[in-house]
Design an enzyme around this catalytic site. Structure first.
Site, PDB file in Angstrom:
ATOM      1  N   GLU A   1      -5.142   2.275  -3.925  1.00 40.00           N
ATOM      2  CA  GLU A   1      -3.580   2.324  -3.917  1.00 40.00           C
ATOM      3  C   GLU A   1      -3.074   1.201  -3.160  1.00 40.00           C
ATOM      4  O   GLU A   1      -1.900   1.041  -3.012  1.00 40.00           O
ATOM      5  CB  GLU A   1      -3.047   3.648  -2.932  1.00 40.00           C
ATOM      6  CG  GLU A   1      -3.457   3.585  -1.599  1.00 40.00           C
ATOM      7  CD  GLU A   1      -4.702   4.174  -1.548  1.00 40.00           C
ATOM      8  OE1 GLU A   1      -4.736   4.801  -0.164  1.00 40.00           O
ATOM      9  OE2 GLU A   1      -5.643   4.427  -2.096  1.00 40.00           O
TER      10      GLU A   1
ATOM     11  N   ASP B   1       0.718  -1.058  -0.065  1.00 39.44           N
ATOM     12  CA  ASP B   1      -0.062   0.074  -0.074  1.00 39.44           C
ATOM     13  C   ASP B   1       0.733   1.271  -0.093  1.00 39.44           C
ATOM     14  O   ASP B   1       1.730   1.479   0.625  1.00 39.44           O
ATOM     15  CB  ASP B   1      -0.895  -0.035   1.196  1.00 39.44           C
ATOM     16  CG  ASP B   1      -1.937   1.223   1.230  1.00 39.44           C
ATOM     17  OD1 ASP B   1      -2.927   0.844   0.679  1.00 39.44           O
ATOM     18  OD2 ASP B   1      -1.584   2.285   1.700  1.00 39.44           O
ATOM     19  N   ILE B   2       0.537   2.218  -0.783  1.00 44.22           N
ATOM     20  CA  ILE B   2       1.204   3.421  -1.050  1.00 44.22           C
ATOM     21  C   ILE B   2       0.968   4.289   0.336  1.00 44.22           C
ATOM     22  O   ILE B   2      -0.041   4.426   0.766  1.00 44.22           O
ATOM     23  CB  ILE B   2       1.034   4.269  -2.163  1.00 44.22           C
ATOM     24  CG1 ILE B   2       1.003   3.362  -3.514  1.00 44.22           C
ATOM     25  CG2 ILE B   2       1.874   5.573  -2.379  1.00 44.22           C
ATOM     26  CD1 ILE B   2       0.775   4.068  -4.597  1.00 44.22           C
TER      27      ILE B   2
END
Length: 328
Positions: free
Chosen positions: A248, A205-206
């Site tokens: 994301e 996950d960003i």
């Protein structure tokens, strides 16, 4: 005397008339046959499929319609002289199937689902749907003749491929979409369970992605997602699965990968992403990601349990300060 001669001539009229009528009928038949031949020739020229007839025993092409030269880009005369002209035009990876399916017609009488690729004279790769049938009414001792019709289905195949791509690919990042990714993950899970081989599952996950969108705009956010996907695909091994499964969020599955090996791959992904730089209106920024990694255990009954553990580990990485990998 004159009357007798007239009577004799009149007596010959029916026979002469019959002969004349027969000649006129024959001429009419010839004309009709000629018209039929012209019509058939016109139809064969206009049909965009290759009609062919093949002597199985002598390996000789007995007939091929005009579409052969349009589709294959090769001489029909050369084909009639040597069947290998057709055989040699088949794409090498499809040759064994094309020959085996042709032989199947001897047993089945008809084969209507043959599809294979050819290479045209100018190097184009084209798909054919080549149906074939055998003449089962041939007299004993007569040659085995196979007839068929080969249609160019390249456009259809390209459309099918594009539809498949749209159905399985995330439009923004060109990675597998969520549904396609989990279908592949489920398959790899079942394979690993049956064969007793290792399997690892990674969630990514960003970090602070909302702030990136708010600060630099959604277009720059899309660019970040695309670069992340490029890094993920570049860092993974051949045979690994990779997909975008949320806004994301990305995920990966490593078939045949031990926990230690999987951690090395995750670390490589982390380094690649840390090295990315972005520039927006003179401002330069970087990004980080949080990752959760887990591996298959004897207690796992479905890929969902691996997903749940990796997801929980990823959120633990967030809680511990982000930009790190947590294993579970």
């Amino acid at each position: 005397m004159v009357n007798n001669q007239q009577d004799s001539s009149l007596a010959q009229w029916p026979e002469a008339a019959q002969t004349l009528m027969a000649l006129m009928h024959a001429q009419g038949e010839v004309a009709r046959l000629s018209e039929r031949e012209q019509l058939l020739s016109t139809l064969l020229v206009s049909v965009n499929a290759v009609l062919w007839a093949f002597n199985w025993e002598t390996r000789q092409v007995l007939y091929v319609s005009p579409a052969y030269e349009r589709i294959f880009g090769r001489s029909a005369d050369l084909l009639l002289a040597d069947y290998n002209q057709w055989r040699d035009s088949i794409y090498p990876d499809d040759l064994e199937y094309a020959e085996r399916s042709l032989a199947d017609v001897l047993v089945k009488g008809a084969v209507e689902d043959r599809e294979y690729r050819i290479i045209t004279a100018d190097g184009q790769l084209r798909w054919l749907s080549d149906k074939c049938f055998i003449n089962r009414q041939a007299e004993p001792g007569q040659p085995v003749i196979i007839v068929g019709i080969a249609e160019d289905i390249t456009d259809k195949k390209q459309l099918e491929s594009e539809l498949q791509r749209l159905a399985t690919t995330d439009a923004l990042t060109s990675s597998s979409n969520r549904r396609h990714f989990f279908e592949g993950a489920e398959h790899e899970f079942e394979q690993a369970r049956q064969q007793g081989t290792p399997l690892s599952f990674l969630m990514l996950d960003i970090d602070d992605f909302k702030a990136i969108n708010d600060t630099y705009g959604h277009q720059e956010g899309d660019n970040v997602l695309q670069r992340i996907a490029d890094c993920g695909r570049a860092a993974l091994r051949r045979g690994d699965l990779f997909g975008r499964i949320g806004g994301e969020e990305f995920a990966a599955v490593f078939p045949g990968c031990t926990p230690d090996m999987a951690l090395q791959v995750a670390e490589r992904v982390q380094r690649e992403i840390q090295g990315l730089t972005f520039n927006h209106e003179g401002q330069t920024f970087g990004i980080t990601v949080s990752q959760g990694l887990t591996s298959l255990t004897a207690e796992d009954e479905s890929v969902e349990s691996l997903f749940a553990r990796a997801d929980a580990a990823m959120y633990e990485a967030k809680r511990q300060g982000k930009n790190r990998i947590i294993t579970a």
